[in-house]
Design a protein around this motif. Structure first.
Motif, PDB file in Angstrom:
ATOM      1  N   ASN A  43       0.860  -1.176   0.000  1.00 43.61           N
ATOM      2  CA  ASN A  43       0.000   0.000   0.000  1.00 43.61           C
ATOM      3  C   ASN A  43       0.904   1.236   0.000  1.00 43.61           C
ATOM      4  O   ASN A  43       2.130   1.096  -0.122  1.00 43.61           O
ATOM      5  CB  ASN A  43      -0.986  -0.042   1.178  1.00 43.61           C
ATOM      6  CG  ASN A  43      -0.327   0.166   2.532  1.00 43.61           C
ATOM      7  OD1 ASN A  43       0.849   0.491   2.632  1.00 43.61           O
ATOM      8  ND2 ASN A  43      -1.089  -0.017   3.597  1.00 43.61           N
ATOM      9  N   PRO A  44       0.390   2.443   0.103  1.00 48.80           N
ATOM     10  CA  PRO A  44       1.268   3.622   0.030  1.00 48.80           C
ATOM     11  C   PRO A  44       2.309   3.731   1.140  1.00 48.80           C
ATOM     12  O   PRO A  44       3.270   4.499   1.008  1.00 48.80           O
ATOM     13  CB  PRO A  44       0.281   4.793   0.100  1.00 48.80           C
ATOM     14  CG  PRO A  44      -0.985   4.248  -0.473  1.00 48.80           C
ATOM     15  CD  PRO A  44      -1.039   2.830   0.000  1.00 48.80           C
ATOM     16  N   LYS A  45       2.150   2.975   2.236  1.00 50.78           N
ATOM     17  CA  LYS A  45       3.083   3.065   3.358  1.00 50.78           C
ATOM     18  C   LYS A  45       4.011   1.866   3.494  1.00 50.78           C
ATOM     19  O   LYS A  45       5.196   2.012   3.806  1.00 50.78           O
ATOM     20  CB  LYS A  45       2.306   3.210   4.678  1.00 50.78           C
ATOM     21  CG  LYS A  45       1.682   4.555   4.933  1.00 50.78           C
ATOM     22  CD  LYS A  45       1.066   4.558   6.333  1.00 50.78           C
ATOM     23  CE  LYS A  45       0.463   5.907   6.679  1.00 50.78           C
ATOM     24  NZ  LYS A  45      -0.122   5.892   8.053  1.00 50.78           N
ATOM     25  N   PHE A  46       3.449   0.657   3.309  1.00 50.17           N
ATOM     26  CA  PHE A  46       4.175  -0.555   3.679  1.00 50.17           C
ATOM     27  C   PHE A  46       4.134  -1.602   2.568  1.00 50.17           C
ATOM     28  O   PHE A  46       3.244  -1.593   1.712  1.00 50.17           O
ATOM     29  CB  PHE A  46       3.558  -1.201   4.931  1.00 50.17           C
ATOM     30  CG  PHE A  46       3.431  -0.307   6.125  1.00 50.17           C
ATOM     31  CD1 PHE A  46       4.532  -0.024   6.921  1.00 50.17           C
ATOM     32  CD2 PHE A  46       2.204   0.241   6.471  1.00 50.17           C
ATOM     33  CE1 PHE A  46       4.412   0.790   8.031  1.00 50.17           C
ATOM     34  CE2 PHE A  46       2.068   1.052   7.578  1.00 50.17           C
ATOM     35  CZ  PHE A  46       3.178   1.329   8.367  1.00 50.17           C
ATOM     36  N   PRO A  63       8.519  -0.722   5.955  1.00 50.30           N
ATOM     37  CA  PRO A  63       8.152   0.587   5.404  1.00 50.30           C
ATOM     38  C   PRO A  63       8.744   0.779   4.013  1.00 50.30           C
ATOM     39  O   PRO A  63       9.891   0.391   3.759  1.00 50.30           O
ATOM     40  CB  PRO A  63       8.749   1.578   6.413  1.00 50.30           C
ATOM     41  CG  PRO A  63       9.854   0.823   7.084  1.00 50.30           C
ATOM     42  CD  PRO A  63       9.432  -0.614   7.109  1.00 50.30           C
ATOM     43  N   TRP A  89      -4.098  -5.606   2.349  1.00 51.82           N
ATOM     44  CA  TRP A  89      -4.228  -4.335   3.051  1.00 51.82           C
ATOM     45  C   TRP A  89      -5.633  -3.770   2.883  1.00 51.82           C
ATOM     46  O   TRP A  89      -6.230  -3.871   1.811  1.00 51.82           O
ATOM     47  CB  TRP A  89      -3.223  -3.319   2.514  1.00 51.82           C
ATOM     48  CG  TRP A  89      -1.796  -3.589   2.879  1.00 51.82           C
ATOM     49  CD1 TRP A  89      -0.827  -4.116   2.078  1.00 51.82           C
ATOM     50  CD2 TRP A  89      -1.176  -3.335   4.148  1.00 51.82           C
ATOM     51  NE1 TRP A  89       0.356  -4.211   2.760  1.00 51.82           N
ATOM     52  CE2 TRP A  89       0.178  -3.739   4.035  1.00 51.82           C
ATOM     53  CE3 TRP A  89      -1.624  -2.809   5.358  1.00 51.82           C
ATOM     54  CZ2 TRP A  89       1.084  -3.630   5.087  1.00 51.82           C
ATOM     55  CZ3 TRP A  89      -0.724  -2.705   6.405  1.00 51.82           C
ATOM     56  CH2 TRP A  89       0.604  -3.106   6.274  1.00 51.82           C
ATOM     57  N   ASP A  94      -4.517   2.565   5.795  1.00 51.24           N
ATOM     58  CA  ASP A  94      -3.211   2.031   5.409  1.00 51.24           C
ATOM     59  C   ASP A  94      -2.497   1.297   6.542  1.00 51.24           C
ATOM     60  O   ASP A  94      -1.433   0.716   6.319  1.00 51.24           O
ATOM     61  CB  ASP A  94      -2.309   3.160   4.902  1.00 51.24           C
ATOM     62  CG  ASP A  94      -2.744   3.684   3.545  1.00 51.24           C
ATOM     63  OD1 ASP A  94      -3.461   2.958   2.836  1.00 51.24           O
ATOM     64  OD2 ASP A  94      -2.370   4.824   3.201  1.00 51.24           O
ATOM     65  N   ASN A  95      -3.043   1.326   7.745  1.00 51.87           N
ATOM     66  CA  ASN A  95      -2.410   0.647   8.877  1.00 51.87           C
ATOM     67  C   ASN A  95      -3.132  -0.640   9.272  1.00 51.87           C
ATOM     68  O   ASN A  95      -2.812  -1.242  10.298  1.00 51.87           O
ATOM     69  CB  ASN A  95      -2.345   1.579  10.087  1.00 51.87           C
ATOM     70  CG  ASN A  95      -1.422   2.760   9.866  1.00 51.87           C
ATOM     71  OD1 ASN A  95      -1.807   3.738   9.236  1.00 51.87           O
ATOM     72  ND2 ASN A  95      -0.202   2.677  10.357  1.00 51.87           N
ATOM     73  N   ASP A 113       2.824   3.001  12.748  1.00 49.95           N
ATOM     74  CA  ASP A 113       3.673   3.716  11.797  1.00 49.95           C
ATOM     75  C   ASP A 113       5.158   3.532  12.115  1.00 49.95           C
ATOM     76  O   ASP A 113       6.000   3.624  11.229  1.00 49.95           O
ATOM     77  CB  ASP A 113       3.331   5.209  11.797  1.00 49.95           C
ATOM     78  CG  ASP A 113       2.017   5.497  11.082  1.00 49.95           C
ATOM     79  OD1 ASP A 113       1.737   4.822  10.073  1.00 49.95           O
ATOM     80  OD2 ASP A 113       1.269   6.376  11.539  1.00 49.95           O
TER      81      ASP A 113
END
Length: 250
Positions: A43-46, A63, A89, A94-95, A113
Motif C-alpha cells: 500500500n502507500p506506506k508498507f 516501510p 491491506w 493504510d495501517n 507507523d
C-alpha cells in the motif's frame, strides 16, 4: 533416432537491469508453502511479505521509505498456528491488514507507523467460520469493515470486521476448490473461478449466480478472473497445449 524439440521463449531478447542494493529488500525468507498466492501485499506506506516461521505462520511488514538489508531479528506479525496463505491491506486504512491461514482462521491486524521492537502477536479481531484452510481474502472496495474470505471448504464468507460477525455465507455455489475471487469497482458483484472450470458472476446481496461461463480456457491449469473498468471480465488461463491465453468477456 529421436529429436528433442525445445520451445523458444518469446522474451529471449528481453533484458533487464537489476536495481541497486540500496533500492531493494534483501535477506527476506519468503514462505515456501505451496499455495497459489502472491505472498506479498503493498500500500502507500508498507510492503507485507509472507515469510518462513517456526511454530506457526507469520508475515513481515516493512516501510516503503526504508529499503536495504533486512535484519534477521526484524519483528514479525505472528499469531496464526499454521502457515499464512494470503494477506491484503485495507483500502480505507493504510495501517490495517488482514491475513488468512491454514489454521482455518482470518485475522485482522493494526500496524503502527513506527517499527515495533517485538513481534506483533495480538490481532484486532479473529474471524472463525471456515472448516478448512483459508487461501483467499479481499476487502470490499467501497464499504468499510467488510472483508471477504474463501477457503478450501468451497465456502465464501463476508465478514463485518468491526463486530467480528459473519454477514453472509455463499455455501452452495461452488462444487470444487475456489481459485480466485474478485470484486467489481463498486463492490456490488463478485467474479470467481473454480476447479470445476467455471467462471461465475455472483450478486452477494441476492446470494445468486447471475452469469456463468464454462471452460473459458480448455487447459487443466487454474484460471484467474477479474473485473475491468467497463464491467467486462478479463481471464487468464491455458490452452490444451499449455499455451498461455487471455480472454475478455461481456
Amino acid at each position: 533416432m529421436s529429436r528433442r524439440v525445445v520451445r523458444q521463449s518469446k522474451f529471449r531478447h528481453v533484458f533487464g537491469q537489476p536495481v541497486k542494493a540500496d533500492q531493494m529488500y534483501e535477506d527476506i525468507r519468503v514462505s515456501k508453502v505451496t499455495c497459489d498466492s502472491s505472498f506479498c501485499a503493498v500500500n502507500p506506506k508498507f510492503v507485507a511479505i509472507i515469510v518462513e516461521s517456526g511454530g506457526g505462520g507469520a508475515f513481515i511488514v516493512l516501510p516503503l521509505a526504508k529499503t536495504g538489508r533486512v535484519d534477521k531479528n526484524h519483528p514479525l506479525v505472528t499469531g496464526h498456528t499454521a502457515p499464512v496463505l494470503d494477506i491484503d491491506w485495507c483500502p480505507h486504512n493504510d495501517n490495517v491488514i488482514a491475513s488468512a491461514s491454514e489454521d482455518t482462521t482470518v485475522m485482522v491486524w493494526q500496524i503502527p507507523d513506527y517499527v515495533p521492537v517485538r513481534n506483533i502477536t495480538e490481532p484486532v479481531v479473529t474471524l472463525e467460520g471456515h472448516s478448512k484452510r483459508v487461501s483467499i481474502i479481499s476487502w470490499h472496495p467501497t464499504a468499510r469493515n467488510v472483508l471477504l474470505s474463501a477457503g478450501c471448504d468451497n465456502l465464501v464468507i463476508l465478514w463485518n470486521v468491526g463486530t467480528g460477525e459473519m454477514l453472509l455465507a455463499l455455501d452452495d455455489m461452488h462444487t470444487d476448490l475456489i481459485y480466485n475471487v474478485g470484486w467489481n469497482r463498486n463492490g456490488s458483484l463478485l467474479v470467481t473461478t473454480c476447479k470445476d472450470k467455471k467462471v461465475r458472476v455472483i450478486d452477494p446481496r441476492k446470494q445468486q449466480i447471475i452469469a456463468e461461463k464454462t471452460k473459458p480456457h480448455d487447459g487443466t491449469r487454474p484460471i484467474r478472473a477479474i473485473f475491468v473498468a467497463d464491467g467486462k471480465i478479463f481471464t487468464t488461463g491455458f490452452s490444451r497445449m499449455s499455451e498461455r491465453q487471455l480472454g475478455l468477456w461481456d
